[in-house]
Design an enzyme around this catalytic site. Structure first.
Site, PDB file in Angstrom:
ATOM      1  CG  HIS A   1      -3.910  -6.241  -0.216  1.00 49.89           C
ATOM      2  ND1 HIS A   1      -2.957  -7.018   0.395  1.00 49.89           N
ATOM      3  CD2 HIS A   1      -4.810  -7.115  -0.753  1.00 49.89           C
ATOM      4  CE1 HIS A   1      -3.260  -8.299   0.232  1.00 49.89           C
ATOM      5  NE2 HIS A   1      -4.370  -8.383  -0.468  1.00 49.89           N
TER       6      HIS A   1
ATOM      7  CB  VAL B   1      -0.945   0.003   1.227  1.00 49.12           C
ATOM      8  CG1 VAL B   1      -1.893  -1.191   1.181  1.00 49.12           C
ATOM      9  CG2 VAL B   1      -0.164   0.026   2.553  1.00 49.12           C
TER      10      VAL B   1
ATOM     11  N   PRO C   1      14.270 -14.205   1.562  1.00 46.83           N
ATOM     12  CG  PRO C   1      14.830 -12.577   3.141  1.00 46.83           C
ATOM     13  CD  PRO C   1      14.047 -12.791   1.893  1.00 46.83           C
TER      14      PRO C   1
HETATM   15  C1  BJW Z   1      11.937 -10.107   2.341  1.00 53.26           C
HETATM   16  C2  BJW Z   1      12.856  -9.211   2.766  1.00 53.26           C
HETATM   17  C3  BJW Z   1      13.712  -8.726   1.793  1.00 53.26           C
HETATM   18  C4  BJW Z   1      11.733  -9.692   4.485  1.00 53.26           C
HETATM   19  N1  BJW Z   1      13.600  -9.152   0.572  1.00 53.26           N
HETATM   20  N2  BJW Z   1      11.764 -10.564   1.148  1.00 53.26           N
HETATM   21  C5  BJW Z   1      -9.007 -18.543   1.394  1.00 53.26           C
HETATM   22  C6  BJW Z   1      -8.580 -19.345   2.401  1.00 53.26           C
HETATM   23  C7  BJW Z   1      -8.500 -18.860   3.710  1.00 53.26           C
HETATM   24  C8  BJW Z   1      -8.863 -17.544   4.019  1.00 53.26           C
HETATM   25  C9  BJW Z   1      -9.291 -16.740   3.001  1.00 53.26           C
HETATM   26  C10 BJW Z   1      -9.353 -17.229   1.711  1.00 53.26           C
HETATM   27  N3  BJW Z   1      -9.799 -16.235   0.909  1.00 53.26           N
HETATM   28  C11 BJW Z   1      -9.971 -15.119   1.651  1.00 53.26           C
HETATM   29  C12 BJW Z   1      -9.686 -15.408   2.939  1.00 53.26           C
HETATM   30  C13 BJW Z   1      -9.759 -14.435   4.066  1.00 53.26           C
HETATM   31  C14 BJW Z   1      -8.613 -13.473   4.100  1.00 53.26           C
HETATM   32  C15 BJW Z   1      -7.316 -14.267   4.241  1.00 53.26           C
HETATM   33  O1  BJW Z   1      -6.550 -14.469   3.321  1.00 53.26           O
HETATM   34  N4  BJW Z   1      -7.003 -14.712   5.423  1.00 53.26           N
HETATM   35  C16 BJW Z   1      -5.747 -15.448   5.657  1.00 53.26           C
HETATM   36  C17 BJW Z   1      -4.969 -14.752   6.752  1.00 53.26           C
HETATM   37  C18 BJW Z   1      -6.047 -16.883   5.880  1.00 53.26           C
HETATM   38  N5  BJW Z   1      -8.593 -12.621   2.924  1.00 53.26           N
HETATM   39  C19 BJW Z   1      -9.342 -11.515   2.845  1.00 53.26           C
HETATM   40  O2  BJW Z   1     -10.125 -11.208   3.712  1.00 53.26           O
HETATM   41  C20 BJW Z   1      -9.231 -10.684   1.570  1.00 53.26           C
HETATM   42  N6  BJW Z   1     -10.503 -10.403   1.015  1.00 53.26           N
HETATM   43  C21 BJW Z   1     -11.224 -11.343   0.415  1.00 53.26           C
HETATM   44  O3  BJW Z   1     -10.827 -12.471   0.261  1.00 53.26           O
HETATM   45  O4  BJW Z   1     -12.445 -10.888  -0.066  1.00 53.26           O
HETATM   46  C22 BJW Z   1     -13.403 -11.857  -0.482  1.00 53.26           C
HETATM   47  C23 BJW Z   1     -14.288 -12.156   0.692  1.00 53.26           C
HETATM   48  C24 BJW Z   1     -14.874 -11.137   1.393  1.00 53.26           C
HETATM   49  C25 BJW Z   1     -15.712 -11.413   2.463  1.00 53.26           C
HETATM   50  C26 BJW Z   1     -15.909 -12.739   2.841  1.00 53.26           C
HETATM   51  C27 BJW Z   1     -15.281 -13.760   2.139  1.00 53.26           C
HETATM   52  C28 BJW Z   1     -14.478 -13.466   1.039  1.00 53.26           C
HETATM   53  C29 BJW Z   1      -8.651  -9.313   1.914  1.00 53.26           C
HETATM   54  C30 BJW Z   1      -7.249  -9.392   2.364  1.00 53.26           C
HETATM   55  C31 BJW Z   1      -6.731  -7.986   2.715  1.00 53.26           C
HETATM   56  C32 BJW Z   1      -5.359  -8.044   3.351  1.00 53.26           C
HETATM   57  N7  BJW Z   1      -5.035  -6.766   3.860  1.00 53.26           N
HETATM   58  C33 BJW Z   1      -3.733  -6.549   4.489  1.00 53.26           C
HETATM   59  C34 BJW Z   1      -3.788  -5.215   5.252  1.00 53.26           C
HETATM   60  C35 BJW Z   1      -3.800  -4.056   4.258  1.00 53.26           C
HETATM   61  C36 BJW Z   1      -3.894  -2.741   4.967  1.00 53.26           C
HETATM   62  C37 BJW Z   1      -2.628  -2.357   5.674  1.00 53.26           C
HETATM   63  O5  BJW Z   1      -1.580  -2.207   5.041  1.00 53.26           O
HETATM   64  O6  BJW Z   1      -2.713  -2.197   6.891  1.00 53.26           O
HETATM   65  O7  BJW Z   1      -2.696  -6.527   3.479  1.00 53.26           O
HETATM   66  S1  BJW Z   1      -3.223  -7.890   5.535  1.00 53.26           S
HETATM   67  C38 BJW Z   1      -1.507  -7.700   5.204  1.00 53.26           C
HETATM   68  O8  BJW Z   1      -1.019  -8.946   4.672  1.00 53.26           O
HETATM   69  C39 BJW Z   1      -1.397  -6.657   4.080  1.00 53.26           C
HETATM   70  C40 BJW Z   1      -0.435  -7.319   3.142  1.00 53.26           C
HETATM   71  O9  BJW Z   1      -0.600  -6.789   1.818  1.00 53.26           O
HETATM   72  C41 BJW Z   1      -0.789  -8.773   3.265  1.00 53.26           C
HETATM   73  C42 BJW Z   1       0.295  -9.713   2.818  1.00 53.26           C
HETATM   74  O10 BJW Z   1       1.437  -9.566   3.614  1.00 53.26           O
HETATM   75  P1  BJW Z   1       2.879  -9.680   2.964  1.00 53.26           P
HETATM   76  O11 BJW Z   1       3.072  -8.591   1.988  1.00 53.26           O
HETATM   77  O12 BJW Z   1       3.065 -11.055   2.454  1.00 53.26           O
HETATM   78  O13 BJW Z   1       3.821  -9.365   4.217  1.00 53.26           O
HETATM   79  P2  BJW Z   1       4.354 -10.387   5.357  1.00 53.26           P
HETATM   80  O14 BJW Z   1       4.842  -9.570   6.474  1.00 53.26           O
HETATM   81  O15 BJW Z   1       3.379 -11.436   5.648  1.00 53.26           O
HETATM   82  O16 BJW Z   1       5.598 -11.104   4.648  1.00 53.26           O
HETATM   83  C43 BJW Z   1       6.784 -10.391   4.340  1.00 53.26           C
HETATM   84  C44 BJW Z   1       7.737 -11.346   3.650  1.00 53.26           C
HETATM   85  O17 BJW Z   1       8.863 -10.610   3.231  1.00 53.26           O
HETATM   86  C45 BJW Z   1       8.261 -12.463   4.565  1.00 53.26           C
HETATM   87  O18 BJW Z   1       8.089 -13.715   3.909  1.00 53.26           O
HETATM   88  C46 BJW Z   1       9.743 -12.154   4.719  1.00 53.26           C
HETATM   89  O19 BJW Z   1      10.559 -13.310   4.783  1.00 53.26           O
HETATM   90  C47 BJW Z   1      10.014 -11.386   3.452  1.00 53.26           C
HETATM   91  N8  BJW Z   1      11.142 -10.466   3.507  1.00 53.26           N
HETATM   92  N9  BJW Z   1      12.654  -9.000   4.181  1.00 53.26           N
HETATM   93  C48 BJW Z   1      12.623 -10.064   0.250  1.00 53.26           C
HETATM   94  N10 BJW Z   1      14.669  -7.821   2.148  1.00 53.26           N
END
Ligand code: BJW
Ligand code: ZN
Length: 254
Positions: free
Chosen positions: A123, A107, A221
């Site tokens: 997102h 974001v 990593p």
């Molecule tokens: C490095 C590094 C370096 C470090 N170089 N790498 C199917 C199954 C189960 C659940 C669901 C499903 N479908 C939907 C769901 C529900 C839910 C969900 O997924 N839940 C799971 C937790 C299980 N999904 C939703 O609700 C989504 N909506 C949806 O599906 O709508 C349909 C629906 C609606 C109503 C009912 C039913 C269906 C919406 C998801 C929105 C996520 N929003 C967030 C917050 C955004 C706002 C904010 O910024 O505050 O988005 S959550 C947060 O996680 C944020 C991120 O974009 C997202 C992903 O995180 P990301 O980017 O992967 O970060 P990290 O910290 O997890 O990982 C960082 C990585 O970097 C690590 O691996 C490190 O190793 C690595 N790293 N340094 C390269 N230098």
């Protein structure tokens, strides 16, 4: 230094349809905290307390202050070599007559700041705001000298203003998601960079690409929920690995 197989470099040099999914990790080297790493944004709070409509309604001040604190960081950081290499890759593949689709869960708008074009934001973004009740856009923008300690109110309906990000339980923007799904199912190479692949539907994109025949490359990593599906794992920080990788692709048979 990093070593990459000739097969990987050749595939990347000859491919013409590339799709890339990024997550918080690509911005880590710019100084933006990730979510799920040990020092991440969620080390102190449960995600649903901060990143959901229920959480916002229960404690608007906590949630608003959390976003303001993140805006303060994002306001002063700069894109890193991971971001700028993706710009160079987009230029190169497009000049070669190919396509390069950048899909991000981030974001922070650092890809756009670096110069990436047509970024698909799954997102939303943390820069803009809208009314949580009537959904109208709201002009409030964070700047270092504004000191807004609680959510501003909507001029139309009095509802609380919220950041234009996608919270848990909310739909992703339909056009961006459809374009991302098309790119995943049509590409020859799919990169997943800096994401833990814990959040759906974004985490399903690399799997969809692989199912459709693409080479799936992960740059991270650490191991993730989808590392076991990767054809190539580049276990390194993206800001270090991507410039070296792309330099080799450009130099291939040149
Ligand atoms: C490095 C590094 C370096 C470090 N170089 N790498 C199917 C199954 C189960 C659940 C669901 C499903 N479908 C939907 C769901 C529900 C839910 C969900 O997924 N839940 C799971 C937790 C299980 N999904 C939703 O609700 C989504 N909506 C949806 O599906 O709508 C349909 C629906 C609606 C109503 C009912 C039913 C269906 C919406 C998801 C929105 C996520 N929003 C967030 C917050 C955004 C706002 C904010 O910024 O505050 O988005 S959550 C947060 O996680 C944020 C991120 O974009 C997202 C992903 O995180 P990301 O980017 O992967 O970060 P990290 O910290 O997890 O990982 C960082 C990585 O970097 C690590 O691996 C490190 O190793 C690595 N790293 N340094 C390269 N230098
Ligand atoms: Zn309103």
């Amino acid at each position: 230094m990093y070593t990459f197989s000739d097969n990987l470099i050749k595939t990347l040099a000859e491919a013409r349809k590339i799709a890339v999914l990024t997550g918080a990790g690509i911005s880590a080297e710019s100084g933006v905290a990730t979510f799920r790493d040990p020092n991440g944004l969620w080390a102190k709070f449960r995600p649903e307390e901060l990143a959901s409509m229920d959480g916002f309604l229960k404690n608007p001040l906590l949630v608003w202050e959390w976003y303001q604190a993140r805006r303060e960081v994002i306001d002063r950081v700069k894109p890193n070599p991971g971001h700028t290499t993706l710009v160079a890759m987009q230029d190169w593949y497009e000049e070669c007559g190919g396509s390069f689709t950048l899909i991000t869960q981030n974001v922070d708008r650092l890809h756009q700041q670096a110069g990436s074009r047509d970024v698909l934001e799954l997102h939303g973004n943390i820069i803009e705001n809208y009314c949580s009740r009537c959904k109208k856009p709201h002009e409030y923008r964070y700047t270092a000298d504004t000191d807004v300690k609680e959510p501003p109110r909507c001029g139309y309906c009095g509802g609380m203003i919220r950041p234009a990000v996608v919270w848990f339980g909310e739909m992703l923007p339909v056009d961006a998601l459809e374009a991302a799904q098309d790119a995943a199912s049509e590409c020859e190479v799919f990169f997943s960079i800096g994401t833990s692949a814990e959040v759906y539907p974004a985490a399903g994109l690399p799997i969809e690409a692989k199912r459709a025949g693409a080479m799936f490359i992960e740059v991270n990593p650490n191991q993730t929920a989808i590392t076991r599906y990767a054809d190539v794992v580049i276990a390194a920080p993206s800001g270090e690995a991507l410039p070296v990788l792309f330099e080799k692709v450009r130099a291939w048979q040149a």
